[in-house]
Design a protein around this motif. Structure first.
Motif, PDB file in Angstrom:
ATOM      1  N   ALA A   1       0.845  -1.200   0.000  1.00  0.00           N
ATOM      2  CA  ALA A   1       0.000   0.000   0.000  1.00  0.00           C
ATOM      3  C   ALA A   1       0.875   1.243   0.000  1.00  0.00           C
ATOM      4  O   ALA A   1       1.834   1.345   0.773  1.00  0.00           O
ATOM      5  CB  ALA A   1      -0.927  -0.013   1.214  1.00  0.00           C
ATOM      6  N   GLY A   2       0.566   2.162  -0.889  1.00  0.00           N
ATOM      7  CA  GLY A   2       1.295   3.428  -0.972  1.00  0.00           C
ATOM      8  C   GLY A   2       2.560   3.367  -1.782  1.00  0.00           C
ATOM      9  O   GLY A   2       3.248   4.390  -1.928  1.00  0.00           O
ATOM     10  N   ALA A   3       2.922   2.203  -2.334  1.00  0.00           N
ATOM     11  CA  ALA A   3       4.147   2.098  -3.122  1.00  0.00           C
ATOM     12  C   ALA A   3       4.044   2.970  -4.368  1.00  0.00           C
ATOM     13  O   ALA A   3       3.000   3.037  -5.021  1.00  0.00           O
ATOM     14  CB  ALA A   3       4.396   0.652  -3.522  1.00  0.00           C
ATOM     15  N   SER A   4       5.154   3.650  -4.716  1.00  0.00           N
ATOM     16  CA  SER A   4       5.178   4.509  -5.895  1.00  0.00           C
ATOM     17  C   SER A   4       6.601   4.567  -6.413  1.00  0.00           C
ATOM     18  O   SER A   4       7.551   4.084  -5.772  1.00  0.00           O
ATOM     19  CB  SER A   4       4.683   5.916  -5.563  1.00  0.00           C
ATOM     20  OG  SER A   4       5.598   6.560  -4.696  1.00  0.00           O
TER      21      SER A   4
ATOM     22  N   GLN B   1       4.655   0.387  -7.505  1.00  0.00           N
ATOM     23  CA  GLN B   1       3.220   0.711  -7.660  1.00  0.00           C
ATOM     24  C   GLN B   1       2.422  -0.197  -6.742  1.00  0.00           C
ATOM     25  O   GLN B   1       2.676  -1.412  -6.683  1.00  0.00           O
ATOM     26  CB  GLN B   1       2.770   0.525  -9.112  1.00  0.00           C
ATOM     27  CG  GLN B   1       1.300   0.892  -9.339  1.00  0.00           C
ATOM     28  CD  GLN B   1       0.943   0.918 -10.818  1.00  0.00           C
ATOM     29  OE1 GLN B   1       1.619   1.574 -11.609  1.00  0.00           O
ATOM     30  NE2 GLN B   1      -0.109   0.213 -11.195  1.00  0.00           N
ATOM     31  N   GLU B   2       1.464   0.374  -6.050  1.00  0.00           N
ATOM     32  CA  GLU B   2       0.641  -0.447  -5.166  1.00  0.00           C
ATOM     33  C   GLU B   2      -0.311  -1.312  -5.977  1.00  0.00           C
ATOM     34  O   GLU B   2      -0.570  -1.035  -7.155  1.00  0.00           O
ATOM     35  CB  GLU B   2      -0.141   0.420  -4.183  1.00  0.00           C
ATOM     36  CG  GLU B   2      -1.145   1.368  -4.814  1.00  0.00           C
ATOM     37  CD  GLU B   2      -1.853   2.236  -3.779  1.00  0.00           C
ATOM     38  OE1 GLU B   2      -1.529   2.134  -2.591  1.00  0.00           O
ATOM     39  OE2 GLU B   2      -2.734   3.021  -4.187  1.00  0.00           O
TER      40      GLU B   2
END
Length: 401
Positions: free
Chosen positions: A62-65, A126-127
């Protein structure tokens, strides 16, 4: 004369319906299912990955970018076909391939394109929400449900589905073994040289092509001479291996009508059908084998095939839709038709964008010898028995090939 519709019904009844048989999938293309197919397994049979990438817990990415990637240790490789799949522990990832089983504990897939492709540690940019790129068990076909219904025509997709649910054979309506016979002492088989008064035989080739395309097995006997004994000698030994005999020629009212002479009184009835072309017809049983006799002119043969033989064979093979698609179209020129007969004219149909009704124009005249015009046609124009003339611009029925 008998009507077109009545004679069509007679031929359909003569052929009846074939018996169901079991056949391997490789021998079922184009045939019709005789019974429902139940799925022995679900499709997919297990939750699996829709992408090459990494199986993860959605909460862990979650929140990966791209600016704030998440790094996870890679604790297993799961290729397609692996049968023992280790559980995913929180805070880790499994590298996974398309079609491989989802590991217990994972609820999402991150595409490899959204990672650095690491094998020991992976950086995820990317989440991926829960359920992303996951194929769920049974979402295509549920186990024990009807995968294919009786009456289905078996094409590539249908046969693929039958194999995918675990079947190696299917029950289908048996294809017909058809003996096609052309008669006429004037007929010569190419490439033999023609003498004056002779023509090259073409009817058997046309019928073989049309009948084979329906999924039947065809044997042809070409150019039987106009002699009753020769006709019987050529055909009778082959009857035991045939489910249907189709002849062309020798059924009119003149002399040397070999089919009519040989089969009258032997179980085959000859008649005139109220149509043009193709009036002289015959049908019945010879040595208990269904026989359909067609006229000799090539256009009459093809029209008779379309109007009588094709729907009868399709019905026998289990098809429910046996007729050509019928549309209405406006004539580009006026046509004349003999009173009291249904005329079938070769035509070319087209439809202009934005127009409600299509257009159709004749190809060639009404003569039953004009075969070249048939090659330019994509339909039959149908003029009813009570129409002697159809003016330019009037609407007519069209049977699309």
């Amino acid at each position: 004369m008998i009507s077109v519709d009545d004679y069509r019904a007679t031929v359909i009844e003569l052929l009846g319906r074939r018996d169901p048989v079991r056949r391997p999938l490789s021998a079922c293309a184009g045939l019709v299912l005789a019974e429902d197919v139940l799925a022995g397994v679900a499709l997919p049979p297990f939750d699996n990955s829709a992408m090459d990438g990494y199986a993860v817990r959605a909460a862990d990415v979650a929140g990966a970018s791209a600016d704030a990637p998440v790094e996870l240790p890679v604790t297993a490789d799961i290729p397609a076909g692996r049968t023992e799949v280790p559980e995913l522990t929180p805070g880790t990832a499994h590298r996974i391939m398309t079609g491989a089983p989802m590991p217990p504990g994972a609820d999402a897939i991150v595409m490899v394109e959204h990672t650095d492709g690491g094998t020991e540690k992976v950086r995820i940019s990317q989440e991926s929400a829960a359920g992303t790129h996951v194929r769920h068990a049974g979402e295509d076909v549920g186990k024990g449900t009807v995968a294919l219904k009786a009456g289905t025509v078996l094409g590539p997709a249908q046969l693929g589905l039958a194999s995918a649910v675990g079947l190696a054979e299917l029950t289908v309506w048996a294809p017909l073994r058809v003996l096609v016979v052309s008669t006429g002492s004037e007929l010569v088989v190419p490439p033999e040289e023609l003498r004056f008064g002779q023509i090259y035989e073409s009817n058997s080739i046309m019928l073989e092509a049309g009948i084979t395309a329906l999924g039947c097995e065809v044997e042809i006997v070409r150019s039987v001479v106009d002699d009753v004994d020769e006709f019987r000698l050529a055909i009778e030994p082959k009857l035991a291996a045939a489910d249907l005999v189709v002849t062309s020629g020798g059924v009119s009212a003149g002399a040397y009508e070999v089919v009519k002479d040989a089969l009258t009184g032997a179980g085959v009835t000859f008649t005139k059908v109220a149509m043009q072309p193709g009036g002289p017809q015959g049908n019945g049983r010879w040595h208990d084998v269904p026989v359909v006799t067609l006229p000799g002119n090539p256009v009459s043969v093809l029209v008779s095939f379309e109007v009588f033989l094709r729907p009868a064979i399709l019905s026998a093979l289990g098809h429910t839709a046996v007729d050509r698609h019928r549309v209405r179209a406006r004539l580009t020129e006026s046509l004349k038709s003999p009173s009291g007969r249904r005329q079938f004219r070769r035509g070319y149909y087209w439809h202009k964008e934005g127009e409600v009704t299509g257009m159709v124009g004749p190809r060639g005249g009404p003569g039953s010898h004009l075969l070249a015009a048939f090659t330019q046609a994509n339909c039959l124009i149908v003029l009813p028995e009570d129409v002697a003339e159809a003016p330019e611009g009037s609407e007519v029925d069209v049977l699309l090939f």
